[in-house]
Design an enzyme around this catalytic site. Structure first.
Site, PDB file in Angstrom:
ATOM      1  N   ASP A  47      23.869 -21.850   3.051  1.00 22.33           N
ATOM      2  CA  ASP A  47      24.821 -20.663   2.804  1.00 22.33           C
ATOM      3  C   ASP A  47      25.733 -20.700   1.815  1.00 22.33           C
ATOM      4  O   ASP A  47      26.445 -21.910   1.513  1.00 22.33           O
ATOM      5  CB  ASP A  47      25.211 -20.399   4.088  1.00 22.33           C
ATOM      6  CG  ASP A  47      24.353 -19.818   5.106  1.00 22.33           C
ATOM      7  OD1 ASP A  47      23.062 -19.919   4.907  1.00 22.33           O
ATOM      8  OD2 ASP A  47      24.775 -19.257   6.327  1.00 22.33           O
ATOM      9  N   ASN A  48      25.839 -19.608   1.092  1.00 21.50           N
ATOM     10  CA  ASN A  48      26.892 -19.536  -0.047  1.00 21.50           C
ATOM     11  C   ASN A  48      27.453 -18.276  -0.012  1.00 21.50           C
ATOM     12  O   ASN A  48      27.325 -17.359   0.698  1.00 21.50           O
ATOM     13  CB  ASN A  48      26.230 -19.476  -1.465  1.00 21.50           C
ATOM     14  CG  ASN A  48      25.350 -20.864  -1.688  1.00 21.50           C
ATOM     15  OD1 ASN A  48      25.608 -21.968  -1.370  1.00 21.50           O
ATOM     16  ND2 ASN A  48      24.240 -20.470  -2.205  1.00 21.50           N
ATOM     17  N   ARG A  58      27.827 -10.934 -12.168  1.00 22.27           N
ATOM     18  CA  ARG A  58      27.281 -12.412 -12.127  1.00 22.27           C
ATOM     19  C   ARG A  58      25.679 -12.225 -12.279  1.00 22.27           C
ATOM     20  O   ARG A  58      25.277 -11.598 -11.533  1.00 22.27           O
ATOM     21  CB  ARG A  58      27.630 -12.924 -10.739  1.00 22.27           C
ATOM     22  CG  ARG A  58      29.011 -13.138 -10.617  1.00 22.27           C
ATOM     23  CD  ARG A  58      29.547 -13.912  -9.012  1.00 22.27           C
ATOM     24  NE  ARG A  58      31.105 -13.821  -8.930  1.00 22.27           N
ATOM     25  CZ  ARG A  58      31.822 -14.757  -9.246  1.00 22.27           C
ATOM     26  NH1 ARG A  58      31.480 -15.851 -10.017  1.00 22.27           N
ATOM     27  NH2 ARG A  58      32.994 -14.919  -9.020  1.00 22.27           N
ATOM     28  N   HIS A  61      20.866 -14.990 -12.452  1.00 20.33           N
ATOM     29  CA  HIS A  61      20.229 -16.343 -11.926  1.00 20.33           C
ATOM     30  C   HIS A  61      19.152 -16.645 -11.431  1.00 20.33           C
ATOM     31  O   HIS A  61      18.673 -15.591 -10.812  1.00 20.33           O
ATOM     32  CB  HIS A  61      21.807 -16.842 -11.432  1.00 20.33           C
ATOM     33  CG  HIS A  61      22.887 -16.682 -11.909  1.00 20.33           C
ATOM     34  ND1 HIS A  61      23.999 -16.458 -11.355  1.00 20.33           N
ATOM     35  CD2 HIS A  61      23.317 -16.911 -13.438  1.00 20.33           C
ATOM     36  CE1 HIS A  61      25.345 -16.388 -12.242  1.00 20.33           C
ATOM     37  NE2 HIS A  61      24.531 -16.450 -13.671  1.00 20.33           N
ATOM     38  N   LYS A  71      16.434 -15.822  -1.423  1.00 22.52           N
ATOM     39  CA  LYS A  71      17.810 -15.691  -1.199  1.00 22.52           C
ATOM     40  C   LYS A  71      17.931 -14.399  -0.064  1.00 22.52           C
ATOM     41  O   LYS A  71      17.211 -13.501  -0.432  1.00 22.52           O
ATOM     42  CB  LYS A  71      18.674 -15.252  -2.444  1.00 22.52           C
ATOM     43  CG  LYS A  71      19.037 -16.328  -3.341  1.00 22.52           C
ATOM     44  CD  LYS A  71      19.734 -16.060  -4.446  1.00 22.52           C
ATOM     45  CE  LYS A  71      20.014 -17.133  -5.466  1.00 22.52           C
ATOM     46  NZ  LYS A  71      20.470 -16.802  -6.758  1.00 22.52           N
ATOM     47  N   HIS A 118      18.382 -12.967 -10.244  1.00 18.79           N
ATOM     48  CA  HIS A 118      19.248 -12.245  -9.210  1.00 18.79           C
ATOM     49  C   HIS A 118      20.497 -12.082  -9.940  1.00 18.79           C
ATOM     50  O   HIS A 118      21.132 -13.081 -10.478  1.00 18.79           O
ATOM     51  CB  HIS A 118      19.516 -12.961  -7.820  1.00 18.79           C
ATOM     52  CG  HIS A 118      20.167 -12.125  -6.944  1.00 18.79           C
ATOM     53  ND1 HIS A 118      21.598 -12.652  -6.786  1.00 18.79           N
ATOM     54  CD2 HIS A 118      20.190 -10.856  -6.212  1.00 18.79           C
ATOM     55  CE1 HIS A 118      22.134 -11.715  -6.121  1.00 18.79           C
ATOM     56  NE2 HIS A 118      21.242 -10.802  -5.770  1.00 18.79           N
ATOM     57  N   TYR A 130      25.258 -15.221   0.526  1.00 21.52           N
ATOM     58  CA  TYR A 130      23.621 -15.435   0.600  1.00 21.52           C
ATOM     59  C   TYR A 130      23.172 -16.745   1.297  1.00 21.52           C
ATOM     60  O   TYR A 130      23.763 -17.881   0.898  1.00 21.52           O
ATOM     61  CB  TYR A 130      23.403 -15.248  -0.912  1.00 21.52           C
ATOM     62  CG  TYR A 130      23.898 -15.913  -2.121  1.00 21.52           C
ATOM     63  CD1 TYR A 130      23.498 -17.242  -2.652  1.00 21.52           C
ATOM     64  CD2 TYR A 130      25.296 -15.395  -2.461  1.00 21.52           C
ATOM     65  CE1 TYR A 130      24.426 -17.785  -3.736  1.00 21.52           C
ATOM     66  CE2 TYR A 130      25.811 -16.027  -3.388  1.00 21.52           C
ATOM     67  CZ  TYR A 130      25.377 -17.170  -4.110  1.00 21.52           C
ATOM     68  OH  TYR A 130      26.164 -17.892  -5.098  1.00 21.52           O
ATOM     69  N   GLU A 141      19.054 -24.907 -13.054  1.00 21.07           N
ATOM     70  CA  GLU A 141      19.567 -23.619 -13.155  1.00 21.07           C
ATOM     71  C   GLU A 141      18.856 -22.978 -14.343  1.00 21.07           C
ATOM     72  O   GLU A 141      18.589 -23.380 -15.371  1.00 21.07           O
ATOM     73  CB  GLU A 141      21.010 -23.703 -13.688  1.00 21.07           C
ATOM     74  CG  GLU A 141      22.115 -23.858 -12.691  1.00 21.07           C
ATOM     75  CD  GLU A 141      23.374 -23.962 -13.114  1.00 21.07           C
ATOM     76  OE1 GLU A 141      23.603 -24.029 -14.552  1.00 21.07           O
ATOM     77  OE2 GLU A 141      24.530 -23.776 -12.506  1.00 21.07           O
ATOM     78  N   ASP A 166      27.451 -17.057 -18.727  1.00 19.06           N
ATOM     79  CA  ASP A 166      26.136 -16.049 -18.432  1.00 19.06           C
ATOM     80  C   ASP A 166      26.300 -15.165 -19.560  1.00 19.06           C
ATOM     81  O   ASP A 166      25.075 -14.704 -19.812  1.00 19.06           O
ATOM     82  CB  ASP A 166      26.742 -15.011 -17.269  1.00 19.06           C
ATOM     83  CG  ASP A 166      26.723 -15.550 -15.953  1.00 19.06           C
ATOM     84  OD1 ASP A 166      26.102 -16.765 -15.714  1.00 19.06           O
ATOM     85  OD2 ASP A 166      26.923 -14.842 -14.946  1.00 19.06           O
TER      86      ASP A 166
END
Length: 180
Positions: A47-48, A58, A61, A71, A118, A130, A141, A166
């Site tokens: 969980d984040n 953001r 990714h 997610k 996302h 998430y 990544e 980004d």
């Protein structure tokens, strides 16, 4: 809980059943049984949570295999425009995206399967949560620049605050060469 299919296979918008009274509200944000019954069979392992001020963008990714992540995303405070892009090369919706308005008030959630990029734009200061189906791995990544001309995502943002990292992400066309 209501599970709504989108135009992209596997991408789901989820509306919890909210119980409100003069004390506040209660809702179930995850039930393994309900999710499995609605096609989400993956197990969540991490969980984040992030906090972003108004105007932050953001993304976009993703994590590459073998650390690809599904997610389950939602907003705890504030509101965001949430975006998921289908990066599955064999999908009929490869390169297509969907957008969702996620707010603390509407409590909607989105299930973003593995194989998607996302990202989100904060309409107002937001706490974003998430659940992930795989652990984060820095070497896995990946991403796509937020203002990619091929994807042509309408972020409804004139001058978003985007991280340096980004801003250096490849375009969809550049990334596509590595996916197919």
């Amino acid at each position: 809980m209501e599970f709504k299919k989108t135009s992209i296979e596997g991408l789901l918008e989820i509306s919890p059943r909210i119980f409100r009274d003069d004390r506040g509200y209660f809702f179930e944000s995850y039930s393994e049984t309900l999710f499995k019954a609605n096609g989400v069979k993956e197990t969540f392992v991490q969980d984040n949570q992030s906090f972003s001020t108004k105007g932050v963008l953001r993304g976009l990714h993703f994590q590459k295999a073998p650390f690809a992540q599904g997610k389950l995303v939602r907003v705890i405070k504030g509101s965001v425009l949430d975006v998921a892009v289908d990066l599955r090369p064999n999908s009929p919706t490869f390169g297509k995206h969907e957008t969702f308005l996620l707010t603390a008030e509407n409590q909607k959630m989105v299930y973003v399967p593995e194989g998607f990029a996302h990202g989100f734009y904060t309409i107002e200061e937001a706490i974003f949560s998430y659940k992930c189906t795989n652990l984060y791995d820095k070497a896995s990544e990946g991403g796509i620049i937020w203002n990619d001309p091929t994807l042509n995502i309408d972020w409804n943002a004139t001058e978003p605050l985007v991280s340096e990292k980004d801003m250096e992400l490849p375009t969809f066309e550049e990334l596509k060469k590595t996916l197919v």
